[in-house]
Design a protein around this motif. Structure first.
Motif, short mmCIF file in Angstrom:
data_model
loop_
_atom_site.label_atom_id
_atom_site.label_comp_id
_atom_site.label_asym_id
_atom_site.label_seq_id
_atom_site.Cartn_x
_atom_site.Cartn_y
_atom_site.Cartn_z
N THR A 118 -7.78 -2.87 -0.52
CA THR A 118 -8.27 -1.67 -1.19
C THR A 118 -9.74 -1.82 -1.57
N HIS A 119 -10.10 -2.98 -2.08
CA HIS A 119 -11.49 -3.25 -2.44
C HIS A 119 -12.39 -3.22 -1.21
N TYR A 149 -8.09 -3.03 8.01
CA TYR A 149 -6.70 -3.47 8.11
C TYR A 149 -6.58 -4.98 7.92
N GLU A 209 -3.01 -6.44 -1.54
CA GLU A 209 -3.27 -5.00 -1.65
C GLU A 209 -4.62 -4.74 -2.32
N GLN A 210 -4.89 -5.45 -3.39
CA GLN A 210 -6.16 -5.29 -4.10
C GLN A 210 -7.34 -5.64 -3.21
N GLU A 224 -9.25 2.66 8.70
CA GLU A 224 -9.73 1.91 7.55
C GLU A 224 -9.51 0.42 7.80
N LEU A 239 0.82 -1.22 0.00
CA LEU A 239 0.00 0.00 0.00
C LEU A 239 0.84 1.27 0.00
N ARG A 257 -11.93 -1.66 1.58
CA ARG A 257 -12.04 -0.27 2.05
C ARG A 257 -13.02 0.54 1.20
N ALA A 258 -13.03 0.30 -0.10
CA ALA A 258 -13.88 1.08 -1.00
C ALA A 258 -15.31 0.55 -1.08
#
Length: 165
Positions: free
Chosen positions: A127-128, A105, A123-124, A103, A60, A130-131
């Protein structure tokens, strides 16, 4: 053997460098906790360097974050390790060593048995999550999804489990 295994990633932001006195308890416990995971029922694999842990691996785009990633045979086996093993003793000290993250973790996802996840994939997934929040692509213990092989319930009974952190 199930057709899928459960991958998990969690990240942490240390309050100080891993070489500091404040983080010495965490660093001293790494080998013990990693050995506990390695011997746990349902453990398949964990990310590690030649040093035996993953503290040197970054993700990240934040050199301060440390990562833990592993694969388990089932949601039940990971839940047992996280919430009912000696792992809890160490994680109860989390706030002593790590920032409280605002966010997500941690992320969980299913992988075909025999395939190991990559750091880029982890990471993906975070990130997904979180979004988008929990989805079949990336989820949490409380909001999980069944394995595509679907031999166990989609959500473990976490009512009696307290977060060790």
């Amino acid at each position: 053997m199930s057709g899928h295994h459960l991958a998990q990633v969690n990240i942490a932001l240390p309050l100080e460098p891993l070489t500091s006195a404040r983080l010495s308890g965490f660093v001293a416990a790494l080998d013990e906790i990693n050995a506990l995971a390695d011997a746990a029922p349902g453990f398949v694999w964990r990310l590690q360097t030649e040093d035996g842990d993953a503290t040197a691996i970054r993700l990240l785009d934040d050199d301060r974050l440390i990562v833990n990633m592993s694969v388990w045979s089932s949601m039940t086996s990971l839940t047992e390790f996280v919430y009912r093993s000696d792992h809890v003793r160490i994680m109860r000290q989390r706030r002593t060593w790590f920032e409280t993250m605002s966010e997500a973790y941690q992320a969980l996802w299913w992988v075909p048995a025999g395939r190991l996840p990559t750091v880029a994939e982890a990471e993906q997934r975070i990130t997904h999550l979180r979004a988008q929040g929990p989805t079949e692509y990336a989820f949490t213990f409380r909001n999980s999804f069944p394995s595509p092989s679907a031999t166990e319930p989609s959500t473990p009974d976490v009512r009696d489990l307290t977060c060790p952190a």
